[in-house]
Design an enzyme around this catalytic site. Sequence first.
Site, PDB file in Angstrom:
ATOM      1  N   HIS A  57     -10.257  -6.516  -2.386  1.00  0.00           N
ATOM      2  CA  HIS A  57     -11.207  -6.180  -1.515  1.00  0.00           C
ATOM      3  C   HIS A  57     -12.278  -5.616  -2.360  1.00  0.00           C
ATOM      4  CE1 HIS A  57      -9.132  -7.297   2.007  1.00  0.00           C
ATOM      5  NE2 HIS A  57      -7.882  -6.137   1.604  1.00  0.00           N
ATOM      6  N   GLU A  95       0.667  -1.346   0.165  1.00  0.00           N
ATOM      7  CA  GLU A  95      -0.016   0.079   0.001  1.00  0.00           C
ATOM      8  C   GLU A  95       0.857   1.215   0.128  1.00  0.00           C
ATOM      9  OE1 GLU A  95      -2.834  -0.499   3.131  1.00  0.00           O
ATOM     10  OE2 GLU A  95      -3.925  -2.160   2.272  1.00  0.00           O
ATOM     11  N   ASP A 153     -12.106 -10.609  -0.876  1.00  0.00           N
ATOM     12  CA  ASP A 153     -13.500 -10.632  -0.140  1.00  0.00           C
ATOM     13  C   ASP A 153     -14.247  -9.779  -0.677  1.00  0.00           C
ATOM     14  OD1 ASP A 153     -12.480  -8.176   1.072  1.00  0.00           O
ATOM     15  OD2 ASP A 153     -12.373  -8.969   2.932  1.00  0.00           O
ATOM     16  N   ASN A 186       2.121  -5.220  -3.127  1.00  0.00           N
ATOM     17  CA  ASN A 186       0.755  -5.496  -2.761  1.00  0.00           C
ATOM     18  C   ASN A 186       0.112  -4.281  -2.661  1.00  0.00           C
ATOM     19  OD1 ASN A 186      -1.013  -7.853  -2.109  1.00  0.00           O
ATOM     20  ND2 ASN A 186      -1.089  -6.664  -0.182  1.00  0.00           N
ATOM     21  N   GLU A 214      -5.871 -10.726  -1.517  1.00  0.00           N
ATOM     22  CA  GLU A 214      -7.014 -10.544  -0.103  1.00  0.00           C
ATOM     23  C   GLU A 214      -8.269 -10.466  -0.837  1.00  0.00           C
ATOM     24  OE1 GLU A 214      -5.295  -7.344   2.133  1.00  0.00           O
ATOM     25  OE2 GLU A 214      -3.436  -7.674   1.740  1.00  0.00           O
TER      26      GLU A 214
HETATM   27  C1  XIL Z   1      -6.294  -6.202   8.200  1.00  0.00           C
HETATM   28  C2  XIL Z   1      -6.273  -7.363   9.179  1.00  0.00           C
HETATM   29  O1  XIL Z   1      -7.393  -8.214   8.447  1.00  0.00           O
HETATM   30  C3  XIL Z   1      -7.030  -6.975  10.466  1.00  0.00           C
HETATM   31  O2  XIL Z   1      -7.092  -8.004  11.416  1.00  0.00           O
HETATM   32  C4  XIL Z   1      -6.076  -5.805  10.942  1.00  0.00           C
HETATM   33  O3  XIL Z   1      -6.658  -5.123  12.280  1.00  0.00           O
HETATM   34  C5  XIL Z   1      -5.611  -4.871  10.206  1.00  0.00           C
HETATM   35  O4  XIL Z   1      -5.156  -5.144   8.794  1.00  0.00           O
HETATM   36  N1  XIL Z   1      -4.915  -4.702   3.398  1.00  0.00           N
HETATM   37  C6  XIL Z   1      -4.024  -5.317   4.076  1.00  0.00           C
HETATM   38  C7  XIL Z   1      -4.160  -6.160   5.196  1.00  0.00           C
HETATM   39  O5  XIL Z   1      -2.933  -5.447   3.226  1.00  0.00           O
HETATM   40  O6  XIL Z   1      -3.132  -6.331   5.838  1.00  0.00           O
HETATM   41  C8  XIL Z   1      -5.329  -5.782   6.103  1.00  0.00           C
HETATM   42  O7  XIL Z   1      -5.498  -6.517   7.120  1.00  0.00           O
HETATM   43  C9  XIL Z   1      -6.616  -5.545   5.277  1.00  0.00           C
HETATM   44  C10 XIL Z   1      -6.379  -4.584   4.070  1.00  0.00           C
END
Ligand code: XIL
Length: 498
Positions: free
Chosen positions: A230, A153, A264, A194, A262
């Site tokens: 996401h 990020e 969802d 990422n 990731e």
């Molecule tokens: C999130 C986790 O899922 C949570 O449990 C934590 O509190 C915060 O981080 N992008 C990412 C992940 O790269 O590391 C994040 O994970 C979700 C968004």
Amino acid sequence: MRRLWCVWTLWATGCGQALGKRAPDDVPLRALADKAGLVVGAAVSWEPLQQDPGYAALAARHFHVLTPENALKWAPIEHTEGARDTRRIDDIARFAARNGQSLRGHTLVWDLEIPSWVDTADAHALDAALVSHMRATLSENRGRVGVWDVVNEALADDGQRAPTVLHNALGEPHIAQAFRLARAEDPDAKLFYNDYGVLWPGPKADGLLRLVDSLQAQDVPIDGVGLQSHVHLVPEGRLDHAGIRANLKRLGERGLELHLSEVDVRVADLAGGHTGRLLAQAQAVYGLVDACLDEPACTTVTFWGISDRYSWVDRTIGPDDPLLWDDDLVPKPALFAVQDALRGKPWRGCSDSLLDGSFEAGAAGFSSTGGRASVERGGTSEGRHRLVVTDRTEAWHGPQVDASEWLAEGLDYRISAKVKVPKGAPVNATLRIEDAAGTRYVSVAAAQGTGAWQALSGVVALDLHAPVGSVHWYVEGPPPGQDIELDGVVATVACPSG
Ligand code: XIL
């Protein structure tokens, strides 16, 4: 409501003969993925892995790769300066090893989860602490982490470098340096950048390309890109599947390996029924897995969690159900969509009926808006029974069924039926919507009676306003006194190819 789930979950257990055509499918995702040539993964949390055997069993059974959801982040590991707490990641690594799984390392350089003892205002101290954290973490996990999200990020929504604490203190070169350090410390691990919001075309995806091009031009050892994926489904926009494919393609042309890292899919903001929202989610998930399967550079799909019971979305954003298994660890339509995609089959949502409109097992939820509805034997269109509405005193009297549970925004639906009305009589299929915007009528299909069985079929996309009171599909039109006969009602999600 249970009954509507028949199609998705059960094997002909009193759901009506037209439904439940599919056996419960407990084949491990990773076995299906092996055949498809894909790697499947999930983010896992330490607590439920220790405390929830059902969750642990799913994690062990279905995935090739586990991403520690938090256990490799800087703050959890080094909450106190110099006191590295590797208990959680060591437990997760043992769990993975027991189950023949590898780990996806997440993440080394990230603006969040920097321990509070790190003085981010002092560039020199920050750099030293970060380098030492990276060295320690890479060396502790050498041999058990196959892929590292080296940098997470670093881009803003406009595609420029985000004004992060790290960027402000360490400047542009720290990204290249992080990759070089990672390669030196763990030459066997694949090194990834990422980020979120880069799956579909847009300024951020363009910025990602520029970043990658610049790293490659400097011979920085970057092996791949993780596209977090996401997804937030909203009524006014659908996933741009063609754009996603084009975006994967142009990244792949850089010689990079691509992971959907990731995945969802949030659906709480779609108005409509719960089942409908989960169908929209399933269709989206199918599209993502299918896009990855079709792109040679895309090798891995990792879900950001396993069960809705433990999703970060609930904790961070608000109540939702973004994953493949529900709060009770029961498979959701999204899981079946992944199975379908991995099997190279069309998504079942486009063919499996959401209701039993055969009348072979009784009225099955059908009633009438007026007059008298009864299931009668013989004289049918397809099966042995039909629904007949007699004693109609209004043109709008006719057979109806409650569709509130499985209709939601974000999808098109095809609702088809066989009807029989007197020759020349108008006959319409209509949705009656009662929601926050009032009562509305949406035409699904219209025809003129032939006096014989005829098809009445149409596709609808809904514009609903939460809270939705009810949505009914019904047939109407012939003058009072004329009967309406109904059979073979089938409702599916309408997919582009039919
Ligand atoms: C999130 C986790 O899922 C949570 O449990 C934590 O509190 C915060 O981080 N992008 C990412 C992940 O790269 O590391 C994040 O994970 C979700 C968004």
